[in-house]
Design an enzyme around this catalytic site. Structure first.
Site, PDB file in Angstrom:
ATOM      1  N   ALA A  72       0.906  -1.277   0.019  1.00 42.36           N
ATOM      2  CA  ALA A  72      -0.032  -0.098  -0.001  1.00 42.36           C
ATOM      3  C   ALA A  72       0.814   1.222  -0.074  1.00 42.36           C
ATOM      4  CB  ALA A  72      -0.842   0.124   1.354  1.00 42.36           C
ATOM      5  N   GLY A  89      13.373   0.377   3.284  1.00 46.55           N
ATOM      6  CA  GLY A  89      11.937   0.176   4.138  1.00 46.55           C
ATOM      7  C   GLY A  89      10.816   0.591   3.279  1.00 46.55           C
ATOM      8  N   LYS A 102      10.261  -2.017  -1.446  1.00 43.36           N
ATOM      9  CA  LYS A 102      10.620  -2.193  -2.806  1.00 43.36           C
ATOM     10  C   LYS A 102      10.848  -3.649  -3.189  1.00 43.36           C
ATOM     11  CE  LYS A 102      14.446  -0.034  -2.020  1.00 43.36           C
ATOM     12  NZ  LYS A 102      14.246   0.788  -0.613  1.00 43.36           N
ATOM     13  N   THR A 103      11.326  -4.439  -1.996  1.00 40.15           N
ATOM     14  CA  THR A 103      11.638  -5.894  -2.268  1.00 40.15           C
ATOM     15  C   THR A 103      10.192  -6.410  -2.118  1.00 40.15           C
ATOM     16  OG1 THR A 103      13.658  -5.745  -1.064  1.00 40.15           O
ATOM     17  CG2 THR A 103      12.585  -7.931  -1.040  1.00 40.15           C
ATOM     18  N   HIS A 120      11.609  24.034  29.449  1.00 40.79           N
ATOM     19  CA  HIS A 120      12.172  23.914  28.129  1.00 40.79           C
ATOM     20  C   HIS A 120      11.168  23.203  27.239  1.00 40.79           C
ATOM     21  CE1 HIS A 120      15.592  22.993  25.599  1.00 40.79           C
ATOM     22  NE2 HIS A 120      14.587  22.131  24.951  1.00 40.79           N
ATOM     23  N   GLU A 121      10.423  22.419  27.963  1.00 42.47           N
ATOM     24  CA  GLU A 121       9.430  21.585  27.017  1.00 42.47           C
ATOM     25  C   GLU A 121       8.350  22.436  26.653  1.00 42.47           C
ATOM     26  OE1 GLU A 121      10.603  19.253  25.261  1.00 42.47           O
ATOM     27  OE2 GLU A 121      12.100  18.657  26.510  1.00 42.47           O
ATOM     28  N   HIS A 181       9.038  25.071  23.744  1.00 44.86           N
ATOM     29  CA  HIS A 181       8.759  24.538  22.661  1.00 44.86           C
ATOM     30  C   HIS A 181       7.428  24.264  22.209  1.00 44.86           C
ATOM     31  CE1 HIS A 181      12.766  23.479  21.545  1.00 44.86           C
ATOM     32  NE2 HIS A 181      12.824  22.381  22.477  1.00 44.86           N
ATOM     33  N   ASP A 215      18.401  21.060  19.724  1.00 44.86           N
ATOM     34  CA  ASP A 215      17.477  22.080  19.138  1.00 44.86           C
ATOM     35  C   ASP A 215      18.372  23.195  18.200  1.00 44.86           C
ATOM     36  OD1 ASP A 215      15.725  21.062  20.820  1.00 44.86           O
ATOM     37  OD2 ASP A 215      15.807  22.651  22.484  1.00 44.86           O
TER      38      ASP A 215
HETATM   39  P1  ADP Z   1      12.748  -2.180   0.942  1.00 47.62           P
HETATM   40  O1  ADP Z   1      13.078  -3.304   0.296  1.00 47.62           O
HETATM   41  O2  ADP Z   1      12.256  -1.105   0.223  1.00 47.62           O
HETATM   42  O3  ADP Z   1      13.906  -1.648   1.867  1.00 47.62           O
HETATM   43  P2  ADP Z   1      10.996  -4.100   2.245  1.00 47.62           P
HETATM   44  O4  ADP Z   1      10.298  -4.421   0.825  1.00 47.62           O
HETATM   45  O5  ADP Z   1      11.970  -5.068   2.532  1.00 47.62           O
HETATM   46  O6  ADP Z   1      11.717  -2.563   1.981  1.00 47.62           O
HETATM   47  O7  ADP Z   1       9.914  -3.861   3.312  1.00 47.62           O
HETATM   48  C1  ADP Z   1      10.263  -4.615   4.406  1.00 47.62           C
HETATM   49  C2  ADP Z   1       8.794  -4.990   5.094  1.00 47.62           C
HETATM   50  O8  ADP Z   1       7.998  -3.768   5.590  1.00 47.62           O
HETATM   51  C3  ADP Z   1       8.172  -5.702   4.143  1.00 47.62           C
HETATM   52  O9  ADP Z   1       8.416  -6.807   4.320  1.00 47.62           O
HETATM   53  C4  ADP Z   1       6.650  -5.261   4.557  1.00 47.62           C
HETATM   54  O10 ADP Z   1       6.123  -5.832   5.615  1.00 47.62           O
HETATM   55  C5  ADP Z   1       6.774  -4.035   5.041  1.00 47.62           C
HETATM   56  N1  ADP Z   1       6.303  -3.021   4.238  1.00 47.62           N
HETATM   57  C6  ADP Z   1       7.114  -2.152   3.644  1.00 47.62           C
HETATM   58  N2  ADP Z   1       6.364  -1.283   2.667  1.00 47.62           N
HETATM   59  C7  ADP Z   1       5.137  -1.522   2.552  1.00 47.62           C
HETATM   60  C8  ADP Z   1       4.269  -1.360   1.806  1.00 47.62           C
HETATM   61  N3  ADP Z   1       4.405  -0.294   1.226  1.00 47.62           N
HETATM   62  N4  ADP Z   1       3.001  -1.884   2.020  1.00 47.62           N
HETATM   63  C9  ADP Z   1       2.925  -2.757   2.892  1.00 47.62           C
HETATM   64  N5  ADP Z   1       3.982  -3.473   3.775  1.00 47.62           N
HETATM   65  C10 ADP Z   1       5.063  -2.580   3.715  1.00 47.62           C
HETATM   66 ZN    ZN Z   2      14.443  21.308  23.366  1.00 48.10          ZN
HETATM   67 MG    MG Z   3      15.075  -4.467   0.400  1.00 45.38          MG
END
Ligand code: ADP
Ligand code: ZN
Ligand code: MG
Length: 620
Positions: free
Chosen positions: A159, A199, A202-203, A418-419, A422, A493
């Site tokens: 997604a 993440g 792509k894979t 401080h917080e 902000h 900061d």
């Molecule tokens: P990349 O290859 O881009 O580094 P991965 O395809 O290995 O990322 O993603 C790692 C995991 O994160 C996937 O196995 C999936 O479970 C989750 N994930 C990452 N992107 C999506 C996405 N667009 N939709 C659903 N799950 C995702």
């Molecule tokens: Zn701060």
């Molecule tokens: Mg990958």
């Protein structure tokens, strides 16, 4: 026999032979010492003598009268060996040229040479023909092969990257109905490069393409090609493509292609022959498809800028599909996908979670829900509730709470000023992200934090950026107003404020230095632009001046703003010290002059904090 077996056999024989040569005892049975030899000579018992002179010694061997062989050794100048006197004693004398080679040693040397030669020839041949036949399985591609129909993934499992899916839908169509394209004389693209941050899926997407197209899927990582031995990577590429051609139509997926595909000749360490050969082989193979071979090569990288230009030429990876970090809708859909198998309580609103996870990619979101499930299990619940998700998010972002850390009361108070500084500035400035939660519960390495709900937006106006700088500096300003001194807690900061100001000047043309792209965004995976520092000293000085002008101005603005609302600053700080955390609504209430609901004594303050927030750690 298969060649590897022969190879092993030869190697073994070689070892045995060498061991034999070294351990074989010299034959000492017939050796006579000089006294015995002289005695035998005097008694006329020696019948023949073969003499070898070497390095000042003489070796004598032959037969005794009774037929027994003998050997002895003496000095070359020994008068005993005088030819005339030997002949007088009835000995038949002959001379041999010196040679150390016994039959055995001649044989073993010859065999050794032959074996080593054989090994070399075998290795070379394996290398050249590339394939499965080099030493062992060295040249094998190592690709994981998933045959058609085995992949249960499809596009509904991915997604938040609708454009990428659309682009890849075309690839699916090529694989399913190639005739349609051939009829029109279209050249089917062979290489598609998936580009995006780690993440982002792509894979996952590559696998989903294979699942959609229902074709075999060969997957290999760029680093699998890279070996110590020159030529192995190239052999693997050859092997991989050979297999793929046989399986066509199919998909070959090369993950992290930057491991092999870096620009050639740009490596500092000398020996990158291996990588270059591998890359060259890859290029050759990609050019070598004839029409009718529907092999589509997908490759993934988060560094397209380091790839060799030759890889990106037409006919190779000429299509790029960007798989970007998801927006808020995408994040919600991704959360739904990963929530499928998790029992969620009605108190979890994934839409809200999505809004508060700006900047997270798919892998982060999956991790977030998993942390939430762990958190629920730890608390002995059977469903995941809203609080589990909040805690998981904070934990993913900042490490677990450290309630046990003892913080001096005075430090708690300073942290609270401080917080609140902000959060209050954020509330008052239109261009700033609003804080949805502030806390003085130590977490990770920070004593307190303010969490902001970032607006999803692509462009930032100059005014909004200045507001963000002001908010970042407001923690420091609040300390100054309330205590008259400043602490070391604001380093982060300053970094943040400085980096925004610097980018305004050097990247976004938002200052009197001009509309120049002076620096490239080195953190970006799509980074282009001039090299860092490619400008004159004069410009560098102008940049520095401009940056500190912005920072000083914004710090002064923060002081003015908080000074104007000092009463709110003090009230909020007292509430925060008492409750440990406040929500964005609490801040609004106090700012509007209202009062907060009383604290019930047995509620843990952090847990009561109203609908908590989301997540990018803002100025801490
Ligand atoms: P990349 O290859 O881009 O580094 P991965 O395809 O290995 O990322 O993603 C790692 C995991 O994160 C996937 O196995 C999936 O479970 C989750 N994930 C990452 N992107 C999506 C996405 N667009 N939709 C659903 N799950 C995702
Ligand atoms: Zn701060
Ligand atoms: Mg990958």
């Amino acid at each position: 026999m298969k060649r590897p077996t022969v190879l092993w056999g030869l190697g073994l024989a070689l070892l045995l032979l060498l061991a034999l040569g070294m351990t074989l005892p010299r034959d000492r049975r017939n050796e006579l010492n000089l006294t015995e030899f002289t005695a035998a000579l005097n008694r006329g018992q020696v019948s023949t003598a073969v003499i070898v002179y070497q390095n000042g010694t003489a070796q004598v061997g032959g037969q005794l009268e009774d037929g027994r062989p003998y050997r002895t050794r003496t000095l070359a100048a020994d008068p005993l060996l005088n030819l005339a006197s030997l002949q007088q004693s009835g000995v038949t004398v002959s001379y041999l040229a010196p040679s150390r080679l016994s039959v055995l040693s001649v044989l073993s040397v010859a065999l050794t040479v032959a074996l080593i030669g054989g090994l070399i020839v075998l290795l070379m041949r394996g290398r050249q023909s590339g394939g499965s036949d080099a030493a062992g399985n060295f040249g094998k591609s190592k690709a994981a092969v998933i045959s058609e129909g085995q992949i249960k993934l499809n596009f509904t499992d991915v997604a938040g990257c609708d454009e990428a899916k659309q682009d890849l839908q075309e690839v699916v169509d090529f694989l399913r109905h190639p005739e349609k394209y051939h009829q029109l004389g279209a050249r089917i693209p062979h290489g598609v490069l998936l580009v995006g941050p780690p993440g982002s899926g792509k894979t996952l997407l590559a696998k989903a393409v294979a699942g959609e197209a229902r074709v075999p899927y060969f997957s290999i990582s760029g680093s699998d090609f890279v070996e110590m031995f020159v030529g192995v990577g190239a052999a693997r590429v050859r092997d991989l493509f050979e297999q793929a051609r046989k399986a066509a139509p199919c998909i070959v997926f090369i993950d992290e292609i930057d491991a092999v595909g870096r620009k050639r000749g740009m490596n500092m360490q000398g020996g990158n022959d291996e990588r270059e050969q591998t890359l060259n082989q890859l290029l050759v193979e990609m050019d070598g498809f004839s029409s009718g071979q529907e092999v589509i090569i997908l490759a993934a990288t988060n560094r397209p800028d380091v790839l060799d230009a030759a890889l990106l030429r037409p006919g190779r990876f000429d299509r790029q599909v960007v798989v970007d970090a998801p927006d808020v809708r995408g994040r919600e859909q991704i959360l739904r996908i990963h929530a499928r198998k998790k029992p969620l309580d009605a108190s979890v609103d994934l839409g809200v979670v999505a809004r508060r996870t700006a900047g997270m990619v798919g892998a982060d979101l999956e991790n977030l829900l998993n942390e939430a499930a762990l958190q629920a299990a730890r608390s002995g619940r059977t469903r995941i509730v809203g609080r589990d998700v909040d805690e998981a998010r904070d934990r993913v972002l900042m490490g677990p709470e450290r309630r046990s850390l003892v913080v001096r009361e005075a430090d708690r108070k300073v942290t609270a000023y401080h917080e609140v500084g902000h959060a209050l500035a954020a509330q008052l400035l239109p261009g700033a992200d609003k804080a949805h939660k502030l806390t003085i519960v130590p977490r990770g390495r920070s004593l307190g934090s303010a969490l902001y709900t970032p607006q999803d937006r692509m462009h930032h106006t100059r005014a909004a950026l200045l507001d963000r700088i002001c908010v970042a500096l407001a923690g420091h300003a609040a300390e100054q107003i309330a205590t008259g001194q400043v602490t070391t807690g604001a380093a982060n900061d300053f970094q943040q404020a400085t980096s925004i100001a610097r980018r305004m000047v050097t990247e976004w043309g938002m200052s009197s230095v001009g509309q120049l792209a002076l620096e490239q965004d080195s953190g970006s995976y799509l980074g282009y632009g001039p090299q860092q520092g490619a400008y004159s000293d004069h410009t560098a000085q102008a940049i520095d001046e401009e940056v500190s002008r912005i920072l000083n101005g914004e710090f002064q603005r923060a002081l003015d703003l908080l000074g104007e609302h000092a009463h709110v600053l003090y009230r909020l700080t007292d509430e925060l010290v008492a409750r440990e955390s406040l929500s964005g609504e609490d801040v609004q209430t106090v700012l509007a002059g209202g009062t907060l609901p009383p604290l019930s004594p047995d509620l843990r303050p952090t847990e009561t904090a109203a609908p908590t927030g989301k997540l990018t750690p803002g100025p801490a």
